[in-house]
Design a protein around this motif. Structure first.
Motif, mmCIF file in Angstrom:
data_model
loop_
_atom_site.group_PDB
_atom_site.id
_atom_site.type_symbol
_atom_site.label_atom_id
_atom_site.label_comp_id
_atom_site.label_asym_id
_atom_site.label_seq_id
_atom_site.Cartn_x
_atom_site.Cartn_y
_atom_site.Cartn_z
ATOM 1 N N ASP A 280 36.927 41.396 49.117
ATOM 2 C CA ASP A 280 37.325 41.657 47.733
ATOM 3 C C ASP A 280 36.417 42.668 47.044
ATOM 4 O OD1 ASP A 280 39.334 39.623 47.980
ATOM 5 O OD2 ASP A 280 37.726 38.156 47.810
ATOM 6 N N LEU A 306 33.787 33.490 48.100
ATOM 7 C CA LEU A 306 34.164 34.027 46.797
ATOM 8 C C LEU A 306 32.947 34.444 45.969
ATOM 9 C CD1 LEU A 306 36.812 31.326 45.787
ATOM 10 C CD2 LEU A 306 37.217 33.523 46.925
ATOM 11 N N ILE A 310 32.904 37.397 42.906
ATOM 12 C CA ILE A 310 33.269 36.796 41.617
ATOM 13 C C ILE A 310 32.016 36.491 40.801
ATOM 14 C CG2 ILE A 310 34.441 34.887 40.477
ATOM 15 C CD1 ILE A 310 36.347 34.715 42.828
ATOM 16 N N PHE A 351 41.617 29.993 39.177
ATOM 17 C CA PHE A 351 41.305 31.406 38.958
ATOM 18 C C PHE A 351 42.027 32.287 39.974
ATOM 19 C CE2 PHE A 351 38.588 35.124 39.809
ATOM 20 C CZ PHE A 351 38.592 35.695 38.547
ATOM 21 N N LEU A 352 42.019 31.888 41.239
ATOM 22 C CA LEU A 352 42.626 32.706 42.300
ATOM 23 C C LEU A 352 44.134 32.823 42.170
ATOM 24 C CD1 LEU A 352 40.567 31.346 45.328
ATOM 25 C CD2 LEU A 352 40.352 33.608 44.287
ATOM 26 N N THR A 353 44.771 31.841 41.562
ATOM 27 C CA THR A 353 46.233 31.848 41.449
ATOM 28 C C THR A 353 46.710 32.283 40.059
ATOM 29 O OG1 THR A 353 46.182 29.468 40.937
ATOM 30 C CG2 THR A 353 46.539 30.105 43.238
ATOM 31 N N TRP A 357 42.813 36.996 38.519
ATOM 32 C CA TRP A 357 42.248 37.396 39.806
ATOM 33 C C TRP A 357 42.598 38.839 40.170
ATOM 34 C CZ3 TRP A 357 38.668 37.516 43.074
ATOM 35 C CH2 TRP A 357 38.850 37.745 44.446
ATOM 36 N N HIS A 360 40.812 41.120 37.798
ATOM 37 C CA HIS A 360 39.374 41.240 38.089
ATOM 38 C C HIS A 360 39.138 42.180 39.265
ATOM 39 C CE1 HIS A 360 35.243 40.298 39.075
ATOM 40 N NE2 HIS A 360 35.615 39.812 40.242
ATOM 41 N N ARG A 361 39.930 42.080 40.296
ATOM 42 C CA ARG A 361 39.729 42.934 41.470
ATOM 43 C C ARG A 361 39.929 44.405 41.120
ATOM 44 N NH1 ARG A 361 42.507 40.801 46.908
ATOM 45 N NH2 ARG A 361 41.326 42.602 47.640
#
Length: 462
Positions: A280, A306, A310, A351-353, A357, A360-361
């Motif tokens: 990521d 992560l 993150i 957060f990932l779903t 997310w 942020h990436r």
């Protein structure tokens, strides 16, 4: 940061001086101890901190370090016997402590393995954790291998080779790696690693009693011919690598080498631990898929964290394998710490779903591109001899070659005195380094600070 037991030397020196002197006696300064023991300021500060905790000395801000007065009239404890009882410290501890040490006030950091606070999605993480904490179920004991939906997310990210049942949630990538080495190797076994390679992998391998054998890598990643030769010479059954933006040198395993590496591992009847820490952290995409995505016979042990991409406080990772290897990994994790805290798993999944997310990436790639560019430009202006020949397409670091005969460890000490934190290349090698290097991190300082940081480094080099 330096080899040997520099911190122990400083501790023994200060303990000897404190024992011979009376309470209130001023002890040598950090600068004096740094010069006397050829240790970094971080190492000296750690030695002082330990003796302060033991009550032997006291640090007076702005004045120095002094012999402490015995509390309530009792004699100062003599803990020197513990040095004999404990024996030598495990190799790699000092380097890891230096790597994770917080920079002193006023220093600019070109070292570290985590995102600067400005790059972390703190608000979105806080909201996710708040929602998770309000759910009573998140506080209950769940499956020891971790939430199934979170394991399914990691399995999908690994490609088609792994399922949720193959994964186990861990409290960070370092914990996952430690469990993997203990589950898949026995004391005295051989671990092959890229050269150079992640310092934390070297430390945990040595702590597990493994024999670490380096395999040369270049701008295209590990060399398949040398890997096959290392398997044949050592009989190793385990190879650790970071195929994507390897830490510290930033190389990505080239497309034409992927099948060759897989063949070498398969022919040796071995396992490959794929540390996909930087998936990521891609800046110039797209990134190639994980090696685990094309692993029909279960040779790849897949690790994904992560934390790097993150926030350092989100200690959530997963490791997965198929067959008996997977069963051993799950058993090892159970013995280590039972399971990862439920609210943290729930917050990670939320957060990932969520839309936060991918947002942020995208923002992170833009910010890292700017910081990488600022550091490269500053090097070209002030230290053109250190300009990297190859710019990594992702990750957090630049790997720069120093002039021949430069002492990279001594340069780290000199740089700290100038107010900039760097990390030498020597500890990243399992054997003798072929040349001096520095690992410079562009994720730890804002772009407008890069120029001044490199100016300070240039003064240290002079």
């Amino acid at each position: 940061m330096e080899n040997g037991n520099a911190a122990e030397r400083v501790i023994q020196d200060l303990r000897r001086l404190a024992t011979a002197a009376g309470p209130g006696t001023r002890l040598p300064s950090v600068r004096e101890l740094t010069a006397r023991h050829q240790a970094s300021p971080v190492t000296v500060a750690e030695a002082i901190r330990r003796l302060v905790a033991q009550g032997l000395i006291e640090a007076r801000p702005g004045r120095g370090t002094f012999v402490a007065a015995p509390s309530d009239g009792r004699r100062v404890s003599d803990l020197s016997w513990q040095t004999v009882a404990l024996g030598p410290r495990p190799a790699g501890e000092e380097e890891m402590q230096a790597l994770l040490a917080l920079p002193r006030a006023g220093a600019l950091s070109l070292s570290g393995g985590y995102l600067d606070a400005e790059l972390q999605p703190a608000a979105a993480l806080g909201a996710a954790l708040t929602r998770a904490a309000r759910q009573p179920a998140s506080w209950q004991r769940g499956p020891v291998e971790g939430r199934e939906d979170l394991r399914a997310w990691f399995a999908r990210e690994a490609g088609s080779g792994l399922r949720a049942d193959d994964m186990v949630i861990c409290s960070g990538g370092q914990a996952a790696l430690s469990s993997a080495l203990r589950a898949l190797a026995a004391h005295g076994d051989t671990l092959l690693v890229e050269s150079p390679t992640y310092l934390g992998a070297l430390a945990v391998a040595r702590a597990a009693g493994l024999r670490v054998v380096p395999v040369p890598a270049d701008a295209d990643g590990v060399r398949p011919d040398q890997l096959a030769a290392a398997f044949a010479r050592t009989g190793a059954r385990l190879f650790y690598c970071q195929p994507l933006y390897a830490n510290p040198h930033g190389a990505t395993l080239a497309a034409h080498r992927r099948a060759q590496v897989a063949d070498a591992v398969r022919d040796a009847g071995a396992f490959l631990i794929e540390d996909d820490y930087a998936r990521d952290l891609t800046i110039d995409g797209p990134a190639p898929p994980p090696l685990a995505a094309d692993d029909p016979d279960g040779h790849v042990i897949y690790l994904r964290s992560l934390t790097k991409s993150i926030a350092p406080g989100l200690r959530v990772a997963a490791i997965g394998a198929r067959g008996p290897a997977g069963a051993r990994l799950r058993a090892a994790r159970l013995l280590d710490d039972f399971f990862v805290a439920g609210p943290l798993q729930q917050a990670a999944l939320e957060f990932l779903t969520s839309p936060a997310w991918p947002r942020h990436r995208r923002a992170l790639a833009t910010a890292l591109r700017a910081r990488r560019g600022a550091l490269v430009s500053a090097l070209r202006r002030h230290l053109p001899s250190l300009s990297p020949q190859t710019i990594p397409r992702g990750g957090l670091h630049l790997w720069v070659r120093l002039p021949d005969r430069t002492d990279d460890v001594a340069l780290g000490v000199a740089a700290a005195a100038e107010g900039v934190v760097i990390f030498p290349g020597r500890p990243w090698y399992a054997a003798e380094p072929p040349a001096p290097h520095l690992r410079l991190t562009y994720a730890a300082a804002a772009p407008d600070l890069m120029d001044e940081a490199v100016r300070r480094l240039a003064r240290a080099m002079r």
